[in-house]
Design a protein around this motif. Structure first.
Motif, short mmCIF file in Angstrom:
data_model
loop_
_atom_site.label_atom_id
_atom_site.label_comp_id
_atom_site.label_asym_id
_atom_site.label_seq_id
_atom_site.Cartn_x
_atom_site.Cartn_y
_atom_site.Cartn_z
N GLN A 492 2.79 12.90 -90.58
CA GLN A 492 2.46 11.63 -89.93
C GLN A 492 1.19 11.06 -90.52
O GLN A 492 0.16 11.73 -90.59
N LEU A 493 1.24 9.81 -90.94
CA LEU A 493 0.09 9.16 -91.57
C LEU A 493 -0.87 8.63 -90.51
O LEU A 493 -0.47 8.33 -89.38
N CYS A 494 -2.13 8.54 -90.89
CA CYS A 494 -3.17 8.08 -89.96
C CYS A 494 -4.28 7.42 -90.75
O CYS A 494 -4.33 7.48 -91.98
N ALA A 500 -4.51 1.30 -87.34
CA ALA A 500 -3.07 1.48 -87.44
C ALA A 500 -2.71 1.92 -88.86
O ALA A 500 -3.03 1.23 -89.83
N PRO A 501 -2.02 3.05 -89.01
CA PRO A 501 -1.66 3.51 -90.36
C PRO A 501 -0.50 2.69 -90.92
O PRO A 501 0.28 2.09 -90.19
N SER A 507 -4.34 9.34 -95.48
CA SER A 507 -4.73 10.42 -94.59
C SER A 507 -3.54 10.77 -93.72
O SER A 507 -2.65 9.94 -93.50
N TYR A 508 -3.51 11.99 -93.19
CA TYR A 508 -2.36 12.46 -92.42
C TYR A 508 -2.85 13.40 -91.33
O TYR A 508 -3.94 13.98 -91.41
N LEU A 509 -2.01 13.56 -90.33
CA LEU A 509 -2.35 14.46 -89.24
C LEU A 509 -2.01 15.89 -89.63
O LEU A 509 -0.86 16.21 -89.92
N TYR A 510 -3.01 16.75 -89.65
CA TYR A 510 -2.79 18.17 -89.90
C TYR A 510 -3.32 18.94 -88.70
O TYR A 510 -4.53 18.97 -88.45
N ARG A 511 -2.40 19.50 -87.93
CA ARG A 511 -2.72 20.25 -86.72
C ARG A 511 -3.65 19.45 -85.81
O ARG A 511 -4.65 19.96 -85.29
N GLY A 512 -3.32 18.17 -85.68
CA GLY A 512 -4.01 17.30 -84.74
C GLY A 512 -5.21 16.58 -85.28
O GLY A 512 -5.80 15.75 -84.57
N ASP A 558 11.55 6.91 -87.02
CA ASP A 558 11.47 6.30 -85.68
C ASP A 558 10.36 5.26 -85.63
O ASP A 558 9.62 5.15 -84.64
N GLY A 559 10.21 4.53 -86.72
CA GLY A 559 9.24 3.44 -86.78
C GLY A 559 7.83 3.84 -87.14
O GLY A 559 6.99 2.96 -87.38
N GLU A 560 7.54 5.12 -87.21
CA GLU A 560 6.19 5.59 -87.52
C GLU A 560 6.08 5.95 -89.01
O GLU A 560 6.96 6.63 -89.55
N PRO A 561 5.00 5.52 -89.68
CA PRO A 561 4.87 5.80 -91.12
C PRO A 561 4.61 7.28 -91.39
O PRO A 561 3.79 7.92 -90.71
N VAL A 562 5.32 7.81 -92.40
CA VAL A 562 5.15 9.21 -92.79
C VAL A 562 5.11 9.31 -94.31
O VAL A 562 5.55 8.40 -95.02
N ALA A 563 4.58 10.41 -94.78
CA ALA A 563 4.70 10.79 -96.19
C ALA A 563 5.56 12.04 -96.24
O ALA A 563 5.34 12.98 -95.47
#
Length: 943
Positions: A492-494, A500-501, A507-512, A558-563
């Motif tokens: 999940q990108l952040c 808003a990503p 950057s991405y979410l790694y373990r929160g 589901d509409g959320e940006p990811v890598a």
């Protein structure tokens, strides 16, 4: 020893420029001692007793001075031992029918230990504690050391003699610096763009891998790194001596590294970290598996769009063929090794939103000639448009239309237990298929020293141990296994500041925690050279690294940006397998089949390993198979969250829990084993779509099963079985019978079609082979039938499946698995003139579908019936319509010609051409689907 073309001959025949370079002193010969001056080392115990043989074309010598390169280009001359194994290798394709144990030496070399006194070609002593003896016939280095350091030093020195330029090339490929080193040719750009993104290491990363082996591998790890350093010391010793003596490879002059007149310039010193870079290339070529889950997800979505979610999933799974009950397996005694099975209720799947997927760009900032190689965005052909909509930018990535899990798997193995042989001892014919190159990627050698006793081949630059070959009373080999050791995570990108990503966020979410990606870059620039006239240019390669691997795509879920990232278990562990190879070379460690399998367990890449001695045969599938979280589907992308990580995953060194040895497919003393990159065992899920009802492994299995049932198997008869399969068209032997049954369900009225059917039937009855009428004829025995099949197969598959699947789904599935890989086809993972063929194709799908239409039993049916929608008469009409189109294609269209062949030249279109990695080229060979290095072994005794 490097043979020098006589100076008088060169002055008389070469151009004035070449003569000037010669008189400048570039070509001083290597100083060696002859057999008359020095004693030959006494060979160690050899239990093969003359019954072991091997071959590796084109020849042991893969190095050439500038004069030798010029002689090759101007007059076709070859350096000594550069191509002397090519002729015997080529001849087997025509000579195998009359093969006997006594005539094996016409096609293979005696691979006994040592060199008899009367066969010594040269002796070199780079140190007091090591001797390199080369035989007269083939120039293979036999390295004997009185100390372990001396043995490994000698191995490195011999590697410099035979492969210095190639080793230099490959360390630059591994570092993504080939164009800066060797020029900006498109082929060079392609190589660095293929391999560097898989392993974009910094020098610190490479050193950490060296330190990891030294500190985590115990006494053997420490010894391995000492051996590696000794090998590098020997390689550097030759580098310095050849530079000072002016007999270094001529490519250094042609690429501007060294001035031919003044000798100014340098061959950069080699380091142990170079071996890690080299290992990443070799492992990437032959030892990886899995990946491609994003494209798999797109084909699943296409199937669900066509049929609905439930039916679409069923149809997709039937083509996916995770555990096809009709697939030929290496372990065929019914033993099951469950791995990667489909979860009943998969957790954490991360399928992309339609039209959201973008491939991560690799190349930036092109200038000059680099712009020429740029793949400009183009609109997809009409048949691809439906799939094009899957991608946000509307441009199809090139890798979508290749089997992304395939890599290069081409090797084969045939082993028969002593219970079914004439002698009562096991017989094995096996070897790796590493492609045909000049010089060859593999290097043949013998190593004898404290704790080391083996002969065989090693990849150039990582040859401190024999990687495939024989010991004192045993032999071993491998085939690429390709099981799934690479997974795709959707992270999940952040934005670090809380904004808003977007899909381009770094950057991405790694373990929160919002964590920045690590940007890896490599900038290459080049100028024209004598060897490569490509104009000056440059570009920058860039990838992003995360804790979950390298970013390959971006999308929304589901509409959320990811890598989407690719994480393989061997990443950051490119050379860990060195410990396993050390064990395989150690006669005190490998003493039987059980200890062999324990050694193979230390090899982290995905390979099938085979063993034979005088008593036993054995098999073990190696690889760091990660233990996945419960109910995670390895065939599709999964969420990049801790709940779905590999068990015990630690990103610091990319370690995790791995499946125990007992869960890897393995066996001892099965009646026989075959492997041709086919399915390993029941329950062991394929990493790609290709392991179905018909596979080229069937060509081996049918023949070896028959031999074993008859008993009395010999080295010659097993070699004949291998070679007959090597010249057989898989489609003609395994699928054409069903095709003809459908067509013959009614009389064929059209005279032209009737003639074509008769030609195909005659070819099938004769064995469906692509062989010459006689040695050297360059004409096939059934040329019209072969031409018809080559033209017909892709037309047949499309006519049979596209109407039922729809263009979108058909395109998606052919993107997962190419339709055809005939010898003359310039497509698929191997390309044209590559030898290896029939690994990837739709032959299993066609076979299942036609048997279903004919009302024959089918296990693991496809999700629907496609040919004529299941109606026999309509199916027949479909096949005949496509046959009509195929028959009308002239040979010039079926075989369009290239730099090697005239249009319409069928035999030439199939031929094997050695791809030049240096200045020397070799003649082409008749097609045969066979390992490059191959052993034929039968041990009559044991320690």
């Amino acid at each position: 020893m490097r043979r020098r073309i006589p100076r008088t001959t060169l002055h008389r025949r070469l151009t004035a420029t070449a003569a000037l370079l010669l008189t400048a002193g570039l070509l001083s010969p290597l100083s060696t001692a002859t057999a008359a001056d020095d004693p030959v080392p006494v060979p160690v115990s050899d239990h093969c007793e003359g019954q072991c043989a091997d071959i590796l074309p084109p020849g042991a010598n893969g190095s050439a001075t500038l004069a030798e390169i010029l002689g090759n280009k101007l007059f076709g001359t070859q350096p000594a031992h550069a191509d002397d194994q090519l002729g015997p290798y080529d001849a087997l394709s025509s000579g195998y029918p009359s093969l006997t144990d006594d005539t094996l030496t016409k096609f293979f070399n005696d691979s006994s230990f040592g060199v008899p006194d009367d066969a010594v070609g040269s002796v070199t002593r780079p140190r007091d504690d090591v001797t390199i003896t080369r035989d007269k016939k083939n120039g293979v280095p036999h390295i004997k050391g009185s100390t372990r350091y001396g043995t490994e030093f000698g191995a490195g020195y011999a590697a410099g003699q035979d492969r210095l330029w190639l080793i230099d090339l490959f360390r630059h490929i591994g570092r993504g610096e080939l164009t800066s080193f060797a020029g900006g040719a498109l082929a060079n750009q392609g190589l660095e763009q293929e391999f560097w993104p898989q392993a974009p290491y910094t020098e610190e990363d490479l050193q950490k891998q060296v330190d990891y082996i030294r500190t985590s591998g115990g006494a053997r790890g420490k010894q391995a790194m000492e051996d590696a350093q000794a090998y590098i010391d020997g390689l550097n010793a030759y580098r310095v001596k050849s530079k000072n003596g002016r007999y270094f490879p001529g490519e250094y002059v042609l690429t501007g590294k060294i001035d031919a007149i003044t000798n100014v310039g340098e061959i950069q010193p080699f380091k142990v970290t170079d071996m890690i870079a080299l290992a990443s290339v070799v492992g990437g070529l032959f030892g990886n598996g899995g990946g491609g889950e994003v494209d798999a997800a797109l084909s699943l979505l296409a199937s669900q769009e066509k049929y609905g979610v439930e039916k679409g999933t069923q149809v997709w799974e039937s083509f996916r063929g995770r555990d096809d009950p009709e697939a030929v397996t290496t372990v065929h005694d019914g033993t099951s090794f469950p791995y990667g099975t489909k979860p009943k209720d998969a957790r954490g799947r991360a399928l992309p939103d339609r039209g959201s997927v973008e491939r991560e760009p690799l190349v930036y900032d092109r200038t000059g000639s680099a712009v020429t190689g740029k793949k400009a965005p183009v609109e997809a052909p009409s048949r691809l448009k439906p799939l094009q909509g899957m991608y946000d930018d509307g441009v199809l990535p090139s890798d979508l239309f290749t089997d992304t899990a395939s890599k290069k798997g081409m090797s084969n193995a045939l082993l028969v237990s002593g219970a079914h042989t004439a002698s009562g001892h096991p017989v094995a014919v096996f070897g790796p298929q590493t492609g045909y190159f000049a010089p060859q990627l593999l290097m043949m050698q013998e190593l004898q020293g404290p704790g080391i006793s083996a002969r065989g081949v090693s990849f150039a630059g990582v040859g401190m141990y024999i990687q495939l070959g024989r010991g004192q009373d045993y032999a071993w080999s491998a085939t690429s296994a390709g099981q799934d050791i690479t997974d795709t995570y959707a992270v999940q990108l952040c934005e670090p500041g809380g904004g808003a990503p977007t899909k381009r966020s770094t950057s991405y979410l790694y373990r929160g925690t919002c964590t920045p990606m690590e940007k890896m870059e490599r900038t290459n620039a080049w100028k024209p050279t004598v060897a490569d006239s490509t104009a000056a240019g440059s570009y920058r390669m860039q990838v992003f690294r995360t804790k979950y691997g390298i970013v390959t795509h971006r999308a929304t879920v589901d509409g959320e940006p990811v890598a989407y990232t690719a994480l393989r278990s061997t990443y950051r562990h490119e050379a860990d397998s060195i410990i396993g190879f050390q064990m395989l070379n150690d006669p005190s460690y490998v003493t039987d089949a059980s200890s062999f399998k324990k050694a193979a367990q230390h090899i982290s890449y995905a390979f099938n390993w085979f063993y034979a001695d005088s008593r036993d045969i054995a098999y073990y599938n190696s690889g760091s198979n990660p233990v996945r979280a419960t109910d995670v589907d390895m065939s599709l992308p999964v969420k990049g969250e801790q709940a779905y990580e590999w068990r015990d995953f630690d990103p610091a060194d990319n370690t995790a829990a791995y499946t125990p040895a007992a869960e890897h497919p393995n066996s001892t003393n099965q009646d026989y084993y075959i492997s041709w990159n086919n399915k390993q065992a029941k329950g062991f899920t394929a990493a790609n779509f290709s392991l179905g009802a018909v596979h080229r492994g069937n060509l081996l299995d049918d023949r070896v099963k028959k031999l074993t049932a008859e008993g009395g198997v010999t080295r010659a008869s097993l070699t004949q079985a291998m070679e007959e399969a090597a010249v057989t068209d898989l489609r003609g032997e395994q699928v054409l019978p069903e095709i003809l049954k459908v067509i013959r369900s009614k009389p064929v009225d059209d005279p032209q079609l009737a003639k074509a059917v008769e030609q195909l039937e005659a070819w099938r009855k004769a064995g469906a082979q692509r062989n010459q009428t006689s040695a050297g004829s360059k004409t096939y025995a059934h040329p019209d039938a072969v031409r018809i099949m080559d033209a017909w197969w892709p037309l047949l598959v499309k006519a049979e499946f596209e109407p039922g699947l729809g263009t979108g789904l058909y395109t998606a599935l052919t993107g997962q698995l190419s339709v055809d890989e005939a010898p003359s086809a310039g497509h698929g993972p191997t390309g044209s003139h590559a030898g290896s063929a029939f690994q990837y194709g739709w032959w299993g799908y066609v076979d299942k579908d036609l048997r279903a239409v004919l009302g024959q039993p089918v296990r693991g049916e496809l999700g629907a019936r496609y040919c004529g929608a299941g109606d026999l008469s309509a199916c027949r009409d479909t096949l005949l319509a496509s046959l009509t189109e195929a028959v009308a294609k002239p040979a010039t269209e079926v075989y369009p010609g290239d730099d090697t062949c005239k249009a319409g030249d069928q035999w030439c279109a199939d031929t094997i051409v050695h791809r030049a990695l240096g200045g020397i080229t070799h003649r082409s060979m008749q097609w045969q689907n066979r390992p490059t290095y191959q052993q034929v072994v039968e041990f009559p005794s044991h320690r």
